[in-house]
Design a protein around this motif. Sequence first.
Motif, PDB file in Angstrom:
ATOM      1  N   ALA A  12       0.811  -1.223   0.000  1.00 30.84           N
ATOM      2  CA  ALA A  12       0.000   0.000   0.000  1.00 30.84           C
ATOM      3  C   ALA A  12       0.844   1.273   0.000  1.00 30.84           C
ATOM      4  N   SER A  13       2.166   1.128  -0.076  1.00 30.17           N
ATOM      5  CA  SER A  13       3.015   2.331  -0.032  1.00 30.17           C
ATOM      6  C   SER A  13       4.362   2.039  -0.676  1.00 30.17           C
ATOM      7  N   GLY A  14       5.098   3.104  -0.919  1.00 27.02           N
ATOM      8  CA  GLY A  14       6.512   3.008  -1.288  1.00 27.02           C
ATOM      9  C   GLY A  14       6.840   2.010  -2.390  1.00 27.02           C
ATOM     10  N   ILE A  15       7.861   1.199  -2.123  1.00 20.32           N
ATOM     11  CA  ILE A  15       8.382   0.257  -3.123  1.00 20.32           C
ATOM     12  C   ILE A  15       7.320  -0.789  -3.480  1.00 20.32           C
ATOM     13  N   GLY A  16       6.566  -1.268  -2.491  1.00 21.30           N
ATOM     14  CA  GLY A  16       5.539  -2.282  -2.758  1.00 21.30           C
ATOM     15  C   GLY A  16       4.466  -1.772  -3.702  1.00 21.30           C
ATOM     16  N   ALA A  37      -2.791  -1.353  10.541  1.00 19.96           N
ATOM     17  CA  ALA A  37      -2.379  -0.439  11.614  1.00 19.96           C
ATOM     18  C   ALA A  37      -1.607   0.767  11.074  1.00 19.96           C
ATOM     19  N   ASP A  38      -1.116   0.687   9.838  1.00 19.35           N
ATOM     20  CA  ASP A  38      -0.408   1.818   9.229  1.00 19.35           C
ATOM     21  C   ASP A  38      -1.397   2.703   8.462  1.00 19.35           C
ATOM     22  N   PRO A  39      -1.044   3.961   8.221  1.00 25.37           N
ATOM     23  CA  PRO A  39      -2.018   4.894   7.633  1.00 25.37           C
ATOM     24  C   PRO A  39      -2.207   4.782   6.118  1.00 25.37           C
ATOM     25  N   LEU A  61      -3.015  -7.609   5.933  1.00 28.79           N
ATOM     26  CA  LEU A  61      -1.940  -8.580   6.180  1.00 28.79           C
ATOM     27  C   LEU A  61      -1.082  -8.111   7.346  1.00 28.79           C
ATOM     28  N   ASP A  62      -0.714  -9.072   8.184  1.00 24.69           N
ATOM     29  CA  ASP A  62       0.299  -8.821   9.205  1.00 24.69           C
ATOM     30  C   ASP A  62       1.350  -9.912   9.049  1.00 24.69           C
ATOM     31  N   VAL A  63       2.543  -9.551   8.615  1.00 24.11           N
ATOM     32  CA  VAL A  63       3.562 -10.586   8.342  1.00 24.11           C
ATOM     33  C   VAL A  63       4.109 -11.238   9.615  1.00 24.11           C
ATOM     34  N   THR A  64       3.732 -10.728  10.792  1.00 27.33           N
ATOM     35  CA  THR A  64       4.144 -11.399  12.035  1.00 27.33           C
ATOM     36  C   THR A  64       3.184 -12.530  12.405  1.00 27.33           C
ATOM     37  N   ALA A  88       8.804 -10.342  -0.707  1.00 28.13           N
ATOM     38  CA  ALA A  88       8.755 -10.013   0.721  1.00 28.13           C
ATOM     39  C   ALA A  88       9.332  -8.612   0.883  1.00 28.13           C
ATOM     40  N   ASN A  89       8.435  -7.651   0.864  1.00 30.24           N
ATOM     41  CA  ASN A  89       8.824  -6.240   0.855  1.00 30.24           C
ATOM     42  C   ASN A  89       8.461  -5.522   2.156  1.00 30.24           C
ATOM     43  N   ALA A  90       7.478  -6.038   2.886  1.00 30.55           N
ATOM     44  CA  ALA A  90       7.019  -5.353   4.110  1.00 30.55           C
ATOM     45  C   ALA A  90       8.198  -5.135   5.040  1.00 30.55           C
ATOM     46  N   HIS A 152      19.093  -3.519  15.396  1.00 24.30           N
ATOM     47  CA  HIS A 152      18.073  -4.564  15.165  1.00 24.30           C
ATOM     48  C   HIS A 152      17.634  -4.600  13.706  1.00 24.30           C
ATOM     49  N   TYR A 153      17.446  -3.402  13.120  1.00 23.58           N
ATOM     50  CA  TYR A 153      17.068  -3.331  11.696  1.00 23.58           C
ATOM     51  C   TYR A 153      18.194  -3.904  10.838  1.00 23.58           C
ATOM     52  N   ALA A 154      19.440  -3.475  11.128  1.00 25.48           N
ATOM     53  CA  ALA A 154      20.581  -3.931  10.324  1.00 25.48           C
ATOM     54  C   ALA A 154      20.792  -5.437  10.463  1.00 25.48           C
ATOM     55  N   ALA A 156      18.480  -7.701  11.081  1.00 28.83           N
ATOM     56  CA  ALA A 156      17.412  -8.367  10.308  1.00 28.83           C
ATOM     57  C   ALA A 156      17.720  -8.300   8.817  1.00 28.83           C
ATOM     58  N   LYS A 157      18.126  -7.115   8.349  1.00 25.51           N
ATOM     59  CA  LYS A 157      18.381  -6.941   6.913  1.00 25.51           C
ATOM     60  C   LYS A 157      19.626  -7.717   6.464  1.00 25.51           C
ATOM     61  N   ALA A 158      20.605  -7.888   7.401  1.00 30.12           N
ATOM     62  CA  ALA A 158      21.790  -8.697   7.080  1.00 30.12           C
ATOM     63  C   ALA A 158      21.417 -10.165   6.958  1.00 30.12           C
ATOM     64  N   PRO A 183      18.469  -2.186  -1.410  1.00 32.28           N
ATOM     65  CA  PRO A 183      18.362  -0.779  -1.814  1.00 32.28           C
ATOM     66  C   PRO A 183      19.222   0.130  -0.953  1.00 32.28           C
ATOM     67  N   GLY A 184      19.654   1.223  -1.578  1.00 30.72           N
ATOM     68  CA  GLY A 184      20.303   2.311  -0.840  1.00 30.72           C
ATOM     69  C   GLY A 184      19.230   3.242  -0.315  1.00 30.72           C
ATOM     70  N   LEU A 185      19.388   4.533  -0.559  1.00 29.29           N
ATOM     71  CA  LEU A 185      18.419   5.510  -0.049  1.00 29.29           C
ATOM     72  C   LEU A 185      17.352   5.773  -1.113  1.00 29.29           C
ATOM     73  N   ILE A 186      16.141   5.408  -0.782  1.00 33.67           N
ATOM     74  CA  ILE A 186      15.019   5.502  -1.717  1.00 33.67           C
ATOM     75  C   ILE A 186      13.951   6.383  -1.068  1.00 33.67           C
ATOM     76  N   GLU A 187      13.419   7.340  -1.812  1.00 35.09           N
ATOM     77  CA  GLU A 187      12.425   8.236  -1.206  1.00 35.09           C
ATOM     78  C   GLU A 187      11.075   7.529  -1.095  1.00 35.09           C
ATOM     79  N   THR A 188      10.703   7.197   0.129  1.00 31.88           N
ATOM     80  CA  THR A 188       9.426   6.514   0.417  1.00 31.88           C
ATOM     81  C   THR A 188       8.970   6.988   1.801  1.00 31.88           C
ATOM     82  N   PRO A 189       7.764   6.615   2.225  1.00 32.81           N
ATOM     83  CA  PRO A 189       7.339   6.988   3.589  1.00 32.81           C
ATOM     84  C   PRO A 189       8.352   6.554   4.655  1.00 32.81           C
TER      85      PRO A 189
HETATM   86  P1  NAI Z   1       7.214   1.875   3.403  1.00 35.45           P
HETATM   87  O1  NAI Z   1       7.207   2.183   4.861  1.00 35.45           O
HETATM   88  O2  NAI Z   1       6.395   2.702   2.484  1.00 35.45           O
HETATM   89  O3  NAI Z   1       6.830   0.348   3.151  1.00 35.45           O
HETATM   90  C1  NAI Z   1       6.858  -0.645   4.130  1.00 35.45           C
HETATM   91  C2  NAI Z   1       5.503  -1.340   4.110  1.00 35.45           C
HETATM   92  O4  NAI Z   1       5.528  -2.448   5.025  1.00 35.45           O
HETATM   93  C3  NAI Z   1       4.359  -0.404   4.567  1.00 35.45           C
HETATM   94  O5  NAI Z   1       3.307  -0.444   3.622  1.00 35.45           O
HETATM   95  C4  NAI Z   1       3.938  -1.009   5.898  1.00 35.45           C
HETATM   96  O6  NAI Z   1       2.562  -0.804   6.180  1.00 35.45           O
HETATM   97  C5  NAI Z   1       4.277  -2.479   5.687  1.00 35.45           C
HETATM   98  N1  NAI Z   1       4.364  -3.214   6.945  1.00 35.45           N
HETATM   99  C6  NAI Z   1       4.979  -2.836   8.092  1.00 35.45           C
HETATM  100  N2  NAI Z   1       4.776  -3.753   9.051  1.00 35.45           N
HETATM  101  C7  NAI Z   1       4.019  -4.734   8.504  1.00 35.45           C
HETATM  102  C8  NAI Z   1       3.460  -5.945   8.994  1.00 35.45           C
HETATM  103  N3  NAI Z   1       3.644  -6.355  10.263  1.00 35.45           N
HETATM  104  N4  NAI Z   1       2.731  -6.707   8.141  1.00 35.45           N
HETATM  105  C9  NAI Z   1       2.521  -6.325   6.863  1.00 35.45           C
HETATM  106  N5  NAI Z   1       3.009  -5.186   6.344  1.00 35.45           N
HETATM  107  C10 NAI Z   1       3.750  -4.399   7.163  1.00 35.45           C
HETATM  108  O7  NAI Z   1       8.742   1.978   2.969  1.00 35.45           O
HETATM  109  P2  NAI Z   1       9.538   1.351   1.736  1.00 35.45           P
HETATM  110  O8  NAI Z   1      10.789   2.122   1.670  1.00 35.45           O
HETATM  111  O9  NAI Z   1       8.696   1.231   0.542  1.00 35.45           O
HETATM  112  O10 NAI Z   1       9.911  -0.084   2.313  1.00 35.45           O
HETATM  113  C11 NAI Z   1       9.835  -1.274   1.546  1.00 35.45           C
HETATM  114  C12 NAI Z   1      11.011  -2.165   1.920  1.00 35.45           C
HETATM  115  O11 NAI Z   1      12.225  -1.557   1.475  1.00 35.45           O
HETATM  116  C13 NAI Z   1      11.160  -2.364   3.434  1.00 35.45           C
HETATM  117  O12 NAI Z   1      11.511  -3.703   3.690  1.00 35.45           O
HETATM  118  C14 NAI Z   1      12.317  -1.432   3.769  1.00 35.45           C
HETATM  119  O13 NAI Z   1      12.974  -1.804   4.955  1.00 35.45           O
HETATM  120  C15 NAI Z   1      13.160  -1.583   2.529  1.00 35.45           C
HETATM  121  N6  NAI Z   1      14.160  -0.551   2.310  1.00 35.45           N
HETATM  122  C16 NAI Z   1      13.797   0.752   2.111  1.00 35.45           C
HETATM  123  C17 NAI Z   1      14.779   1.702   1.884  1.00 35.45           C
HETATM  124  C18 NAI Z   1      14.451   3.155   1.666  1.00 35.45           C
HETATM  125  O14 NAI Z   1      15.393   3.978   1.598  1.00 35.45           O
HETATM  126  N7  NAI Z   1      13.184   3.537   1.535  1.00 35.45           N
HETATM  127  C19 NAI Z   1      16.201   1.348   1.852  1.00 35.45           C
HETATM  128  C20 NAI Z   1      16.458  -0.057   2.038  1.00 35.45           C
HETATM  129  C21 NAI Z   1      15.472  -0.953   2.256  1.00 35.45           C
END
Ligand code: NAI
Length: 253
Positions: A12-16, A37-39, A61-64, A88-90, A152-154, A156-158, A183-189
């Motif tokens: 629903a946001s960003g890269i997904g 739970a997210d906006p 969806l809740d991936v936990t 697996a993008n969440a 903790h984030y690093a 998990a991502k590692a 990904p490096g730095l990507i403009e997303t929420p």
């Molecule tokens: P985002 O915050 O827009 O996307 C993350 C999505 O995961 C949101 O839609 C959120 O609601 C969802 N999410 C969070 N907890 C969840 C749960 N328990 N169950 C289901 N969905 C859940 O940000 P973005 O950047 O699009 O993130 C996508 C992926 O890219 C993430 O894994 C993030 O860590 C990774 N990433 C992003 C970078 C960036 O610079 N934006 C850099 C490197 C990695």
Amino acid sequence: MTRQVALITGAASGIGQALAVAYARAGVAVVGGYFPADPHDPQATRDLVAEAGGQCLMRPLDVTDSASVDALAEQAVAHFGRLDYAVANAGLLRRAPLLDMTDQAWNAMLDVDLTGVMRTFRAAVKHMGEGGALVAISSIAGGVYGWQDHAHYAAAKAGVPGLCRSLAVELAAKGIRCNAVIPGLIETPQSLDSQNSLGPEGLAKAARAIPLGRVGRADEVASLVRFLTSDESSYLTGQSIVIDGGLTVRWPD
Ligand code: NAI
């Protein structure tokens, strides 16, 4: 030709969301999970996919929660009749210096950003026939660099590239490929969140250190993910591909 079907978590946001649009343009139907739970409003993804001429089913969806993840994969098959790809993008991102790191904060992070990846792939592979592709989103934080106040984030991502390498070997006999994107730095929420990430000012500052001179866009990461699930990458598995505008290969000034 039978339409292929992709499952995307965090759609629903960003890269997904950008990936859902990329699939729509490529003629791939999408089953997207959004976290209530997210906006983020899932209707935005539905509208963008419809504009691009695609088909998309958005479900809570809740991936936990393994049952929630299993249900999303089942809905993909019930609605579209098959499942070919899972992404697996969440992701969750929180700031927590080590001495403030509670067990709860640590476990909550790994539950989404690492175990959530495993749950997504496990649920999807149950429904894949012979052939398919899995992609997980790691990060240069953990995947390449360390990041203060985000151990903790690093961590998990590692873990994500290791998980993907192992599944690439395990699932190769079924014709299922598995790769990670870093990904490096990507403009997303997520990156625009000043509390837990860099925020707009931090991103603008960081852009000056990126050889391509700017932060990345979500659609640029989506293109790479779509490629990794397409037949164009049919001999590519077990790899972790950095997409960062050159940030991690630059000579430090
Ligand atoms: P985002 O915050 O827009 O996307 C993350 C999505 O995961 C949101 O839609 C959120 O609601 C969802 N999410 C969070 N907890 C969840 C749960 N328990 N169950 C289901 N969905 C859940 O940000 P973005 O950047 O699009 O993130 C996508 C992926 O890219 C993430 O894994 C993030 O860590 C990774 N990433 C992003 C970078 C960036 O610079 N934006 C850099 C490197 C990695």
